[in-house]
Write a protein that holds these residues in place. Structure first.
Motif, PDB file in Angstrom:
ATOM      1  N   VAL A  46       0.842  -1.202   0.000  1.00 45.45           N
ATOM      2  CA  VAL A  46       0.000   0.000   0.000  1.00 45.45           C
ATOM      3  C   VAL A  46       0.877   1.252   0.000  1.00 45.45           C
ATOM      4  CG1 VAL A  46      -1.727   1.317   1.269  1.00 45.45           C
ATOM      5  CG2 VAL A  46      -1.921  -1.170   1.117  1.00 45.45           C
ATOM      6  N   ARG A  47       1.925   1.259   0.817  1.00 41.62           N
ATOM      7  CA  ARG A  47       2.795   2.440   0.906  1.00 41.62           C
ATOM      8  C   ARG A  47       3.484   2.711  -0.435  1.00 41.62           C
ATOM      9  NH1 ARG A  47       8.069   3.837   2.324  1.00 41.62           N
ATOM     10  NH2 ARG A  47       8.216   5.751   3.594  1.00 41.62           N
ATOM     11  N   LYS A  48       3.970   1.661  -1.087  1.00 41.86           N
ATOM     12  CA  LYS A  48       4.628   1.849  -2.385  1.00 41.86           C
ATOM     13  C   LYS A  48       3.637   2.379  -3.424  1.00 41.86           C
ATOM     14  CE  LYS A  48       8.862   0.414  -1.577  1.00 41.86           C
ATOM     15  NZ  LYS A  48      10.027   1.327  -1.714  1.00 41.86           N
ATOM     16  N   ALA A  49       2.401   1.902  -3.373  1.00 38.47           N
ATOM     17  CA  ALA A  49       1.396   2.399  -4.306  1.00 38.47           C
ATOM     18  C   ALA A  49       1.125   3.877  -4.077  1.00 38.47           C
ATOM     19  CB  ALA A  49       0.102   1.594  -4.162  1.00 38.47           C
ATOM     20  N   VAL A  50       1.094   4.293  -2.818  1.00 38.68           N
ATOM     21  CA  VAL A  50       0.883   5.709  -2.480  1.00 38.68           C
ATOM     22  C   VAL A  50       2.033   6.552  -2.997  1.00 38.68           C
ATOM     23  CG1 VAL A  50       0.796   7.343  -0.562  1.00 38.68           C
ATOM     24  CG2 VAL A  50      -0.604   5.260  -0.505  1.00 38.68           C
ATOM     25  N   LEU A  51       3.261   6.105  -2.769  1.00 38.05           N
ATOM     26  CA  LEU A  51       4.427   6.884  -3.191  1.00 38.05           C
ATOM     27  C   LEU A  51       4.572   6.922  -4.710  1.00 38.05           C
ATOM     28  CD1 LEU A  51       7.026   5.752  -0.507  1.00 38.05           C
ATOM     29  CD2 LEU A  51       5.888   7.972  -0.677  1.00 38.05           C
ATOM     30  N   ALA A  52       4.004   5.933  -5.392  1.00 45.10           N
ATOM     31  CA  ALA A  52       4.072   5.922  -6.856  1.00 45.10           C
ATOM     32  C   ALA A  52       2.933   6.696  -7.494  1.00 45.10           C
ATOM     33  CB  ALA A  52       4.054   4.482  -7.366  1.00 45.10           C
ATOM     34  N   SER A  53       1.949   7.087  -6.712  1.00 44.61           N
ATOM     35  CA  SER A  53       0.769   7.749  -7.267  1.00 44.61           C
ATOM     36  C   SER A  53       1.003   9.248  -7.461  1.00 44.61           C
ATOM     37  CB  SER A  53      -0.426   7.543  -6.331  1.00 44.61           C
ATOM     38  OG  SER A  53      -1.531   8.318  -6.756  1.00 44.61           O
ATOM     39  N   PRO A  54       0.541   9.803  -8.588  1.00 44.93           N
ATOM     40  CA  PRO A  54       0.634  11.254  -8.809  1.00 44.93           C
ATOM     41  C   PRO A  54      -0.550  12.018  -8.215  1.00 44.93           C
ATOM     42  CG  PRO A  54      -0.229  10.206 -10.773  1.00 44.93           C
ATOM     43  CD  PRO A  54       0.029   9.098  -9.790  1.00 44.93           C
ATOM     44  N   VAL A  55      -1.416  11.317  -7.497  1.00 44.76           N
ATOM     45  CA  VAL A  55      -2.626  11.920  -6.930  1.00 44.76           C
ATOM     46  C   VAL A  55      -2.353  12.283  -5.467  1.00 44.76           C
ATOM     47  CG1 VAL A  55      -5.070  11.624  -6.457  1.00 44.76           C
ATOM     48  CG2 VAL A  55      -4.057  10.557  -8.494  1.00 44.76           C
ATOM     49  N   PRO A  56      -2.345  13.560  -5.100  1.00 40.34           N
ATOM     50  CA  PRO A  56      -1.990  13.931  -3.721  1.00 40.34           C
ATOM     51  C   PRO A  56      -2.968  13.391  -2.681  1.00 40.34           C
ATOM     52  CG  PRO A  56      -2.824  15.840  -4.933  1.00 40.34           C
ATOM     53  CD  PRO A  56      -2.609  14.754  -5.932  1.00 40.34           C
ATOM     54  N   GLU A  57      -4.224  13.224  -3.054  1.00 37.71           N
ATOM     55  CA  GLU A  57      -5.207  12.725  -2.088  1.00 37.71           C
ATOM     56  C   GLU A  57      -4.827  11.365  -1.523  1.00 37.71           C
ATOM     57  OE1 GLU A  57      -6.948  16.050  -4.071  1.00 37.71           O
ATOM     58  OE2 GLU A  57      -5.987  14.248  -4.880  1.00 37.71           O
ATOM     59  N   HIS A  58      -4.183  10.540  -2.331  1.00 35.80           N
ATOM     60  CA  HIS A  58      -3.785   9.229  -1.835  1.00 35.80           C
ATOM     61  C   HIS A  58      -2.808   9.360  -0.674  1.00 35.80           C
ATOM     62  CE1 HIS A  58      -4.705   7.569  -6.139  1.00 35.80           C
ATOM     63  NE2 HIS A  58      -5.801   7.857  -5.459  1.00 35.80           N
ATOM     64  N   ALA A  59      -1.820  10.203  -0.827  1.00 34.67           N
ATOM     65  CA  ALA A  59      -0.839  10.401   0.245  1.00 34.67           C
ATOM     66  C   ALA A  59      -1.463  11.126   1.430  1.00 34.67           C
ATOM     67  CB  ALA A  59       0.364  11.184  -0.290  1.00 34.67           C
ATOM     68  N   LEU A  60      -2.393  12.024   1.182  1.00 31.23           N
ATOM     69  CA  LEU A  60      -3.043  12.734   2.276  1.00 31.23           C
ATOM     70  C   LEU A  60      -3.859  11.777   3.149  1.00 31.23           C
ATOM     71  CD1 LEU A  60      -4.208  15.959   0.403  1.00 31.23           C
ATOM     72  CD2 LEU A  60      -2.669  15.900   2.389  1.00 31.23           C
ATOM     73  N   VAL A  61      -4.650  10.910   2.506  1.00 29.34           N
ATOM     74  CA  VAL A  61      -5.467   9.967   3.266  1.00 29.34           C
ATOM     75  C   VAL A  61      -4.584   8.975   4.010  1.00 29.34           C
ATOM     76  CG1 VAL A  61      -7.185   8.123   3.086  1.00 29.34           C
ATOM     77  CG2 VAL A  61      -7.442  10.213   1.729  1.00 29.34           C
ATOM     78  N   TYR A  62      -3.577   8.445   3.326  1.00 30.42           N
ATOM     79  CA  TYR A  62      -2.660   7.506   3.970  1.00 30.42           C
ATOM     80  C   TYR A  62      -1.940   8.170   5.143  1.00 30.42           C
ATOM     81  CZ  TYR A  62       1.031   3.982   4.415  1.00 30.42           C
ATOM     82  OH  TYR A  62       1.893   3.017   4.899  1.00 30.42           O
ATOM     83  N   GLY A  63      -1.583   9.440   4.959  1.00 30.95           N
ATOM     84  CA  GLY A  63      -0.852  10.159   5.994  1.00 30.95           C
ATOM     85  C   GLY A  63      -1.668  10.412   7.251  1.00 30.95           C
TER      86      GLY A  63
END
Length: 410
Positions: free
Chosen positions: A356-373
């Protein structure tokens, strides 16, 4: 179309080679391990109280012709009927297809073998589930949801001791069990090539099922069991009612849900206990408690779930496999069984977290990192990734800046 043609050619070669070998009566054709296999013994224990070993034939179910015409298996079986008839004629077998209840709906055999099969009602309308005829390959394949072989005196019913049968389950595209394909003959025609042939023919039928319109298939039944194993408060429910499972049984259910192909007893013991000197008897007792709680939905010998389970961790894996990072982040509500120290659970916990973390870091969508964070307040790299992706005018940069500061000063 090319792939389908290659599968057809491979299947044809396999069927021809098998028919040739069986017809030649290979010297080891009748060899068999005399030791009673565990799944056979378990089947005897289940069925001998209900089935008379001295009965001479299977009970009859009337009027199955209409059931066969309406069955989604009828068309796919008709398409490969030529191969099934070739095996029956050349190698001296009877081919049969049952429904999900173990009732035979279709058979084909040469004159001599067909007459022998009819004596025990191995014919359309014959009921061959475990409760009707005890231990036999179609019954085991239905119960265990995997290919099964029963040889000679492994059959509970004495009238079948002269037979050997090989069966494989037939599933709809969504995994629902529709019946089994079986090849049976006299014990002296047993051969190691039979089971690969049955598997290949069953795969051909399932390939054709996958090409049927959805309306031609039976409706999918909603799974009765739901498993929540991510984050705190792990639980399992059956028909909406919480199951009273011990932590070890939740671990077993989680592993079986994450690995649909199942476990041998030895591999499951390692996944639960590692190098600890835990007896196989203790493991089997835990599995037995889980099987009882699930209404029997754990197969014997090779441990696999025989009914579908909705699992939150599996949903995360499905989302990752389809490239849906947003769904994976939303569904990943915490680590897998965080209190568990079972080696198999720890491996899956680490895998899910990293994936999941690698998918977040590979995503160009900031919302993914915001929700994960939100759930990983001290993951500096994730916060920096979100900060970089956000437009300088985006007010949420204040949130990521605060998270970065907190992670740096922890």
């Amino acid at each position: 179309m090319a792939a389908h043609g290659a599968l057809r050619d491979r299947r044809t070669r396999l069927v021809r080679e098998w028919s040739r070998l069986v017809a030649q009566r290979a010297p080891n054709a009748s060899s068999h391990d005399p030791a009673l296999r565990e799944e056979i013994a378990a089947s005897w224990n289940r069925s001998r109280t209900a089935v008379d070993p001295h009965r001479d034939s299977a009970p009859a179910v009337p009027d199955v012709a209409d059931r066969w015409r309406m069955s989604p298996l009828a068309g796919p079986v008709a398409e490969i009927a030529g191969e099934l008839r070739s095996i029956a004629d050349e190698a001296g077998f009877v081919a049969a297809v049952t429904d999900a209840d173990g009732t035979i709906l279709w058979t084909y055999g040469g004159r001599v073998m067909r007459h022998r099969a009819e004596r025990v009602n191995f014919a359309p309308g014959g009921r061959w589930d475990e409760s009707a005829m005890g231990t036999n390959a179609p019954a085991l394949a239905l119960r265990e949801r995997r290919p099964a072989t029963v040889f000679s005196a492994e059959h509970l019913v004495e009238a079948l001791h002269g037979w050997v049968c090989y069966a494989a389950p037939l599933r709809a595209p969504g995994g629902r069990l529709l019946g089994v394909l079986d090849l049976s003959s006299t014990w002296d025609r047993s051969h190691p090539m039979v089971m690969p042939t049955v598997r290949t023919l069953a795969a051909a039928i399932e390939d054709r099922l996958a090409r049927l319109p959805a309306a031609a298939l039976p409706p999918v039944t909603e799974p009765r069991v739901r498993l929540d194993c991510l984050g705190d408060g792990a639980r399992a429910l059956r028909d909406g009612v919480p199951l009273s499972l011990r932590p070890r049984q939740l671990e077993i259910l989680t592993l079986l849900a994450l690995e649909p192909d199942g476990f041998t007893p030895e591999r499951l013991r390692e996944a639960l206990y590692g190098d600890r000197p835990v007896t196989m008897t203790s493991l089997k007792a835990q599995v037995s408690h889980l099987r009882a709680a699930l209404g029997g939905a754990v197969a014997q010998r090779h441990y696999v779930l025989t009914d579908p389970v909705v699992c939150d961790a599996s949903a995360v894996l499905d989302a990752l496999a389809s490239g849906d990072t947003a769904a994976a982040v939303r569904r990943y509500t915490g680590p897998l069984l965080p209190e568990s120290e079972a080696p198999g659970i720890v491996r899956w916990r680490d895998y899910l977290e990293v994936a999941v973390r690698k998918a977040v870091l590979a995503s160009p969508v900031p919302e993914h990192a915001l929700v994960y964070g939100e759930r990983h307040r001290y993951d500096l790299e994730v916060h920096q990734h979100a900060h970089m992706l956000l437009d300088p005018s985006d007010g949420r940069r204040g949130i990521t800046a605060a998270r970065i500061n907190a992670a740096l000063h922890d």
